[in-house]
Design a protein around this motif. Structure first.
Motif, mmCIF file in Angstrom:
data_model
loop_
_atom_site.group_PDB
_atom_site.id
_atom_site.type_symbol
_atom_site.label_atom_id
_atom_site.label_comp_id
_atom_site.label_asym_id
_atom_site.label_seq_id
_atom_site.Cartn_x
_atom_site.Cartn_y
_atom_site.Cartn_z
ATOM 1 N N ARG A 51 57.844 -11.644 -57.619
ATOM 2 C CA ARG A 51 58.828 -10.703 -58.175
ATOM 3 C C ARG A 51 60.243 -11.077 -57.762
ATOM 4 N NH1 ARG A 51 56.475 -9.469 -62.389
ATOM 5 N NH2 ARG A 51 58.045 -7.891 -62.762
ATOM 6 N N GLU A 52 60.400 -11.634 -56.568
ATOM 7 C CA GLU A 52 61.730 -12.056 -56.122
ATOM 8 C C GLU A 52 62.236 -13.217 -56.984
ATOM 9 O OE1 GLU A 52 65.053 -11.255 -54.263
ATOM 10 O OE2 GLU A 52 63.222 -10.120 -53.890
ATOM 11 N N ARG A 60 63.391 -11.788 -60.211
ATOM 12 C CA ARG A 60 64.690 -11.123 -60.050
ATOM 13 C C ARG A 60 65.828 -12.141 -60.046
ATOM 14 N NH1 ARG A 60 61.682 -7.197 -57.319
ATOM 15 N NH2 ARG A 60 61.552 -8.292 -55.344
ATOM 16 N N HIS A 84 53.112 -11.718 -64.024
ATOM 17 C CA HIS A 84 54.351 -12.467 -63.769
ATOM 18 C C HIS A 84 54.772 -13.348 -64.946
ATOM 19 C CE1 HIS A 84 53.606 -10.971 -59.823
ATOM 20 N NE2 HIS A 84 52.579 -11.760 -59.619
ATOM 21 N N LEU A 87 52.812 -11.097 -54.193
ATOM 22 C CA LEU A 87 53.531 -10.273 -55.161
ATOM 23 C C LEU A 87 55.034 -10.265 -54.896
ATOM 24 C CD1 LEU A 87 53.453 -8.266 -57.542
ATOM 25 C CD2 LEU A 87 53.172 -6.443 -55.841
#
Length: 148
Positions: A44-45, A48, A142, A40
């Motif tokens: 998510r990185e 970002r 995602h 996760l």
């Protein structure tokens, strides 16, 4: 120059054309197809980093999906070259995630005006369905897409 030297990947990348305002479908994979983005934090990185670069004005994100071992990304190039954009996103995300994340290079396809951008965006976000990861697109965390 030997006949195979003309087709080396470095030469092909050097000849890649980037056009501001052009819409591209990008696919890039992880090193050895490792499922880095099952994690996760890693997924998510990467998201970002993509959004941060968009905020800098390099591109307009139209759709993306972060799969366990690759990224599909539909974008409109706004500033700079496609190679610079993808290289920067891969480099920054690798530093933040840690380790050698990405395989060298990427695949791109410039969409022509007559191509259906909405159908391509739907293809991108439906990847988790086709891969059997979820039964509904909304169950996969995602991805994102904007209305055109």
């Amino acid at each position: 120059m030997g006949k195979d030297a003309r087709f080396s990947s470095n030469r092909l990348r050097a000849g890649r054309w980037s056009g501001e305002g052009q819409i591209y479908l990008i696919t890039t994979v992880t090193k050895h197809r490792r499922p880095v983005f099952q994690d996760l934090f890693a997924a998510r990185e990467l998201i970002r980093v993509i959004r941060s670069d968009e905020a800098r004005g390099s591109h307009r994100m139209l759709a993306f999906v972060v799969m366990p071992d690759h990224l599909h990304w539909l974008l409109e190039l706004r500033n700079g070259s496609l190679s610079q954009l993808v290289g920067r996103v891969k480099s920054i995300s690798a530093k933040r995630i840690g380790g050698r994340v990405w395989q060298d290079g990427f695949h791109d396809r410039a969409l022509r005006k007559e191509e259906d951008i909405l159908a391509t965006a739907r293809y991108v976000v439906a990847n988790p369905l086709r891969a059997g990861l979820v039964e509904r697109i909304g169950d996969y965390p995602h991805w994102d897409a904007v209305w055109l």
